[in-house]
Design an enzyme around this catalytic site. Structure first.
Site, PDB file in Angstrom:
ATOM      1  CG  PHE B   8      -2.284   0.660   0.862  1.00 21.43           C
ATOM      2  CD1 PHE B   8      -3.214   0.043   0.030  1.00 21.43           C
ATOM      3  CD2 PHE B   8      -2.573   1.925   1.349  1.00 21.43           C
ATOM      4  CE1 PHE B   8      -4.401   0.668  -0.302  1.00 21.43           C
ATOM      5  CE2 PHE B   8      -3.764   2.560   1.031  1.00 21.43           C
ATOM      6  CZ  PHE B   8      -4.684   1.932   0.199  1.00 21.43           C
ATOM      7  CB  VAL B 146       6.457  -3.084 -19.376  1.00 20.68           C
ATOM      8  CG1 VAL B 146       7.340  -2.445 -20.448  1.00 20.68           C
ATOM      9  CG2 VAL B 146       7.048  -4.409 -18.944  1.00 20.68           C
ATOM     10  CG  ASP B 215      13.119   0.053 -14.304  1.00 19.37           C
ATOM     11  OD1 ASP B 215      12.249  -0.435 -13.558  1.00 19.37           O
ATOM     12  OD2 ASP B 215      12.856   0.797 -15.266  1.00 19.37           O
ATOM     13  CE  LYS B 219      10.055  -0.454 -16.498  1.00 19.69           C
ATOM     14  NZ  LYS B 219      10.351   1.000 -16.461  1.00 19.69           N
TER      15      LYS B 219
END
Lengths: 167, 331
Positions: B8, B146, B215, B219
């Site tokens: 959250f 992505v 990162d 992807k």
């Protein structure tokens, strides 16, 4: 080594001559890129046709010329040039001038490299240098060869490779 | 549809808010979507129809989404709880993919659909997760993993369903693009441009995932599986980042009428993330923090799609599209 050729032909003004002129190109493995048939332009009683095509080598082109001669196709003008592909590599890191000389020698020994231009910069206060290598090659296969050459070199010498997006 | 939100933080709060504001859309589809639970790293809340505004406010004021302690065995809780869709917004961990991997597998194995924004599980265990979804007759959706609001996965899988996608090249990390663009436009050294990105909130305090291409590589692995049908993971992607790009390199590229961009590439036997020289005017020469993908297909040719790659609303937008897709498939 791919050649691109543009020729002005003069054909007899009888049916079937255009097909007869184009047939040697395809039968010799050439690739026709464009044909302009000037019905209204006559030269010595013959009709002018402009043809653009690709041939894989100079001998192939000469086979096409021989075949045209046998078929009584007159060649009024020829423009030919070798098709080339651009290359661009940027090297960044601790690259000595000796290493750059070695890279240049390595590039010169690779088949189908037509031209190379090297720009090499570096700050006096830093060991980091940058080299921009541009040029042309005459075969698509050479692009892959160069890619491998630079990849192996930068891995071994531990500097950064920035390839052009062309590949 | 009853949803449980795992994690959250910014993304979890964003999708909760969107579920609250899109109730009329769900009503028009003849479906009620209610949040029946949410948990973060330390607390849990559950109930029949939780108010998103209350959840977000509670998190902002107390740092916790719930009053109950998170159970020791979260996996069992996910398996046993009564809900239809797990909205996984847990953070990416590219080393072991946890805790998202366990949460997703627990949901799938207990017959629940999953929508995730977490790259880790997908980049490391895509085939395992897909097989679990298939075996249990549920859907696994991951558009948000992505490119945020850049709709590359659903575009390729749905609108281009009949195409052979030959290759993909893309700017998949907005932070790197911002840094490289600032170096070019202002002549900044790398670390100064990085600091600027951190000050503006584009880069994390630890920017490793962004600037070392982690990162982007995650992807690329996800897209290779999802769009190209490959069975690969993050470690199959050849990766180099941008931390060694110098002002000289940027200047020499400019002399060539080009810019340097961190490009992810799939196709021609390549799975790669690397800085590349991109001609100015090419679609991939864009500045700013946008993500962009340039795909080549056999019928349609070249297609370029772009969108904001990160952010609360952008990620929520992608998760919402997945939620709607699940509702429609149910119909």
């Amino acid at each position: 080594m791919k050649m691109k050729i543009n020729v002005d032909l003069r054909l007899k003004d009888v049916p079937g001559q255009l097909v007869s002129a184009l047939d040697p190109i395809s039968s010799c493995g050439g690739n026709i890129r464009g044909v302009v048939h000037h019905h209204d332009v006559k030269d010595g009683g013959r009709i002018a046709v402009n043809v653009t095509f690709e041939a894989s080598s100079d001998p192939v082109f000469h086979r096409i010329l021989d075949e045209w001669e046998k078929r009584d196709v007159e060649v009024a003008k020829i423009n030919s040039f070798i098709e080339t592909y651009p290359i661009r590599y940027l090297l960044v890191g601790d690259i000595s001038s000796a290493e750059m000389e070695s890279v240049t020698r390595g590039l010169e020994s690779i088949e189908n490299v037509v031209s190379i231009d090297v720009r090499y910069t570096g700050a006096a206060t830093s060991s980091s240098h940058t080299a921009l290598i541009t040029g042309t090659v005459s075969s698509q296969d050479t692009l892959k060869t160069l890619d491998d050459f630079f990849y192996e070199r930068t891995q071994k010498k531990n500097y950064l490779l920035v390839r052009g997006l062309e590949l | 549809m009853k949803v449980l939100i795992a994690g959250f933080g910014t993304v979890g709060q964003g999708i909760a808010e969107v579920i609250g504001t899109r109730q009329s859309l769900f009503d028009a589809m003849g479906e009620k979507v209610s949040i029946v639970g949410a948990f973060d790293s330390s607390s849990l809340i559950y109930g029949d129809n939780l108010d998103p505004k209350y959840l977000v406010e509670k998190k902002k004021t107390t740092g916790k989404v719930g009053d109950k302690e998170i159970p020791d065995d979260v996996a069992s809780y996910i398996e046993e709880a009564d809900f239809d869709i797990l909205l996984d917004t847990t953070p990416t961990n590219i080393d072991h993919a946890e805790p998202g991997l366990t949460y997703i597998l627990s949901a799938l194995h207990s017959g629940k659909h999953v929508i995730t924004s977490n790259k880790g599980p997908l980049a490391l265990k895509f085939s395992t997760l897909s097989a679990a979804a298939d075996a249990n007759g549920v859907q696994l959706k991951y558009e948000a993993s992505v490119g945020g609001a850049m709709p590359i996965i659903n575009l390729s899988k749905q609108l281009l369903a009949g195409e052979n996608i030959i290759s993909l090249r893309g700017i998949l990390n907005g932070t790197c693009n911002f840094i490289l663009n600032r170096m070019k436009e202002e002549g900044l050294p790398f670390y100064q441009a990085l600091r600027e990105a951190q000050d503006l909130g584009y880069a994390e305090t630890d920017p490793t995932y962004d600037i070392d291409g982690v990162d982007s590589a995650a992807k690329v692995a996800i897209l290779a599986n999802a769009i190209f049908g490959m069975d690969v993971n993050y470690y199959d992607v050849v990766r180099s980042g941008i931390r060694n790009i110098t002002e000289d390199a940027i200047a020499l590229a400019a002399e060539e009428n080009s810019v340097i961009r961190l490009i992810g590439e799939i196709g021609g036997g390549k799975l790669e993330v690397a800085p590349r020289l991109v001609p100015m005017g090419h679609p991939l020469s864009i500045g700013g923090t946008q993500n962009m993908a340039n795909i080549i297909t056999d019928l349609a040719g070249e297609i370029t799609v772009s969108g904001r790659g990160a952010g609360k609303n952008e990620t929520a937008s992608a998760m919402l599209s997945d939620l709607i897709s699940i509702i429609r498939n149910k119909e």
